[in-house]
Design a protein around this motif. Structure first.
Motif, short mmCIF file in Angstrom:
data_model
loop_
_atom_site.label_atom_id
_atom_site.label_comp_id
_atom_site.label_asym_id
_atom_site.label_seq_id
_atom_site.Cartn_x
_atom_site.Cartn_y
_atom_site.Cartn_z
N GLN A 200 -11.59 113.40 3.77
CA GLN A 200 -12.21 113.42 2.46
C GLN A 200 -11.21 113.73 1.35
O GLN A 200 -11.55 113.62 0.16
N ASN A 201 -10.01 114.11 1.73
CA ASN A 201 -8.97 114.46 0.75
C ASN A 201 -8.08 113.29 0.37
O ASN A 201 -7.04 113.48 -0.27
N VAL A 202 -8.47 112.07 0.74
CA VAL A 202 -7.66 110.88 0.45
C VAL A 202 -8.16 110.19 -0.81
O VAL A 202 -9.35 109.94 -0.96
N LEU A 203 -7.22 109.89 -1.71
CA LEU A 203 -7.48 109.08 -2.88
C LEU A 203 -6.62 107.82 -2.80
O LEU A 203 -5.63 107.80 -2.06
N GLN A 204 -6.98 106.80 -3.54
CA GLN A 204 -6.13 105.61 -3.62
C GLN A 204 -5.56 105.48 -5.03
O GLN A 204 -6.22 105.86 -6.00
N LEU A 205 -4.34 104.98 -5.12
CA LEU A 205 -3.72 104.75 -6.42
C LEU A 205 -4.23 103.45 -7.00
O LEU A 205 -3.98 102.37 -6.43
N ASP A 206 -4.94 103.51 -8.09
CA ASP A 206 -5.45 102.31 -8.74
C ASP A 206 -4.31 101.39 -9.15
O ASP A 206 -3.36 101.82 -9.82
N GLY A 207 -4.37 100.14 -8.71
CA GLY A 207 -3.37 99.15 -9.11
C GLY A 207 -2.09 99.19 -8.31
O GLY A 207 -1.19 98.38 -8.55
N GLY A 208 -1.96 100.13 -7.38
CA GLY A 208 -0.78 100.20 -6.55
C GLY A 208 0.50 100.47 -7.33
O GLY A 208 0.48 100.91 -8.48
N ILE A 209 1.62 100.18 -6.70
CA ILE A 209 2.93 100.42 -7.31
C ILE A 209 3.11 99.57 -8.56
O ILE A 209 3.61 100.04 -9.59
N LEU A 210 2.69 98.32 -8.50
CA LEU A 210 2.88 97.44 -9.65
C LEU A 210 2.07 97.91 -10.84
O LEU A 210 2.53 97.86 -11.98
N GLY A 211 0.86 98.41 -10.59
CA GLY A 211 0.06 98.98 -11.67
C GLY A 211 0.69 100.24 -12.23
O GLY A 211 0.63 100.49 -13.45
N TYR A 212 1.31 101.02 -11.36
CA TYR A 212 2.01 102.24 -11.79
C TYR A 212 3.20 101.88 -12.67
O TYR A 212 3.40 102.46 -13.74
N PHE A 213 3.99 100.89 -12.22
CA PHE A 213 5.13 100.44 -13.03
C PHE A 213 4.65 99.97 -14.40
O PHE A 213 5.27 100.27 -15.43
N GLU A 214 3.56 99.22 -14.42
CA GLU A 214 3.05 98.64 -15.66
C GLU A 214 2.62 99.72 -16.64
O GLU A 214 2.87 99.63 -17.84
N GLN A 215 1.97 100.77 -16.15
CA GLN A 215 1.42 101.81 -17.02
C GLN A 215 2.35 102.98 -17.26
O GLN A 215 2.30 103.60 -18.33
N VAL A 216 3.18 103.30 -16.28
CA VAL A 216 3.98 104.53 -16.34
C VAL A 216 5.48 104.27 -16.33
O VAL A 216 6.26 104.99 -16.93
N GLY A 217 5.90 103.20 -15.63
CA GLY A 217 7.32 102.98 -15.42
C GLY A 217 7.73 103.53 -14.07
O GLY A 217 6.94 103.56 -13.14
N GLY A 218 8.95 103.99 -13.96
CA GLY A 218 9.48 104.39 -12.67
C GLY A 218 9.48 105.89 -12.39
O GLY A 218 10.11 106.33 -11.43
N PHE A 219 8.77 106.68 -13.20
CA PHE A 219 8.80 108.13 -13.01
C PHE A 219 8.35 108.50 -11.59
O PHE A 219 7.27 108.14 -11.15
N GLY A 220 9.23 109.21 -10.87
CA GLY A 220 8.91 109.67 -9.54
C GLY A 220 9.10 108.64 -8.45
O GLY A 220 8.87 108.94 -7.27
N TYR A 221 9.54 107.46 -8.81
CA TYR A 221 9.71 106.38 -7.84
C TYR A 221 11.20 106.13 -7.62
O TYR A 221 11.97 106.05 -8.57
#
Length: 246
Positions: A200-221
């Protein structure tokens, strides 16, 4: 420049064969190349071509009420990263072979990229629980890059994920686990299955890595994101690391 798009959408289809044929016709008319997967559970596509031609293919889906909310990830390349067009009718648009994991009317809880970036900076979620990032991709993919400190598993196929994760589940019990993949489609199934299987402690990252790059950039990656075409991998600015035009 050529427009590259990736998109998936889960929806029940009783006309998968007819839809596949319509999408093929639209793609061939504009010399669009790439892969279109159609199954009774929805559509998954990776395409590249002239922007107008790509939009004509996407219009087939946008004009169909079953695909309302279709999320399309866009990037650009100097050359065509696909050799040809492939349209395939499949049993699943992402093969997992676990019953009850198609997110038609429900999905596992999710976290958006800006929130995940904040959690990475904190080292915990907003409730102070330690954060574990779970890479659901295979070893070839995460060799190109992954989130710093992410849990990676020695798998070659997505169907191997549950068995590979099983020995680690107890050590994850006190953490908030965020699963991620390239564009989000694998976690739609994996996170839902794990959630139903007691994690029950599992979440999914919306949009995956590509969505993260698009919204945030490379922070933490760390590194790049492997993609399934001639570009090989994208950097956090969604630019090809290896471009066929180079």
């Amino acid at each position: 420049m050529l427009l590259n798009v990736a998109a998936y959408h889960f929806t029940p289809l009783d006309d998968a064969d007819a839809l596949a044929a319509t999408l093929r016709t639209a793609a061939e008319a504009g010399d669009v190349r790439g892969t279109i997967l159609v199954a009774p559970e929805g559509v998954n596509l990776f395409l590249a071509g002239d922007e107008t031609a790509i939009d004509a293919v996407l219009a087939v889906l946008h004009d169909d009420a079953r695909f309302a909310g279709l999320d399309v990830k866009r990037s650009w390349s100097c050359a065509q990263p696909f050799g040809r067009l492939k349209v395939k009718r499949k049993p699943e648009i992402i093969t997992f072979r676990r019953d009850g994991t198609t997110p038609f009317d429900r999905r596992a809880p999710a976290v958006d990229p800006p929130t995940l970036a904040r959690w990475i900076a904190q080292g915990t979620d907003d409730d102070g629980r330690r954060l574990v990032l779970l890479d659901t991709r295979n070893r070839e993919e995460f060799d190109y890059g992954t989130f710093g400190g992410a849990m990676t598993l020695p798998i070659d196929n997505f169907t191997d994920l549950p068995a590979a994760l099983a020995p680690h589940r107890d050590e994850l019990a006190d953490a908030t686990v965020v699963s991620f993949c390239t564009g989000g489609i694998r976690c739609e199934k994996a996170a839902l299955w794990l959630h139903d299987d007691g994690m029950q402690n599992v979440l999914q990252l919306d949009g995956g890595i590509l969505g993260y790059f698009e919204q945030v950039g490379g922070f933490g990656y760390d590194g790049h994101c492997f993609v399934f075409d001639g570009r090989v991998a994208l950097d956090p600015q969604l630019k090809p690391v290896v471009d066929a035009a180079a």
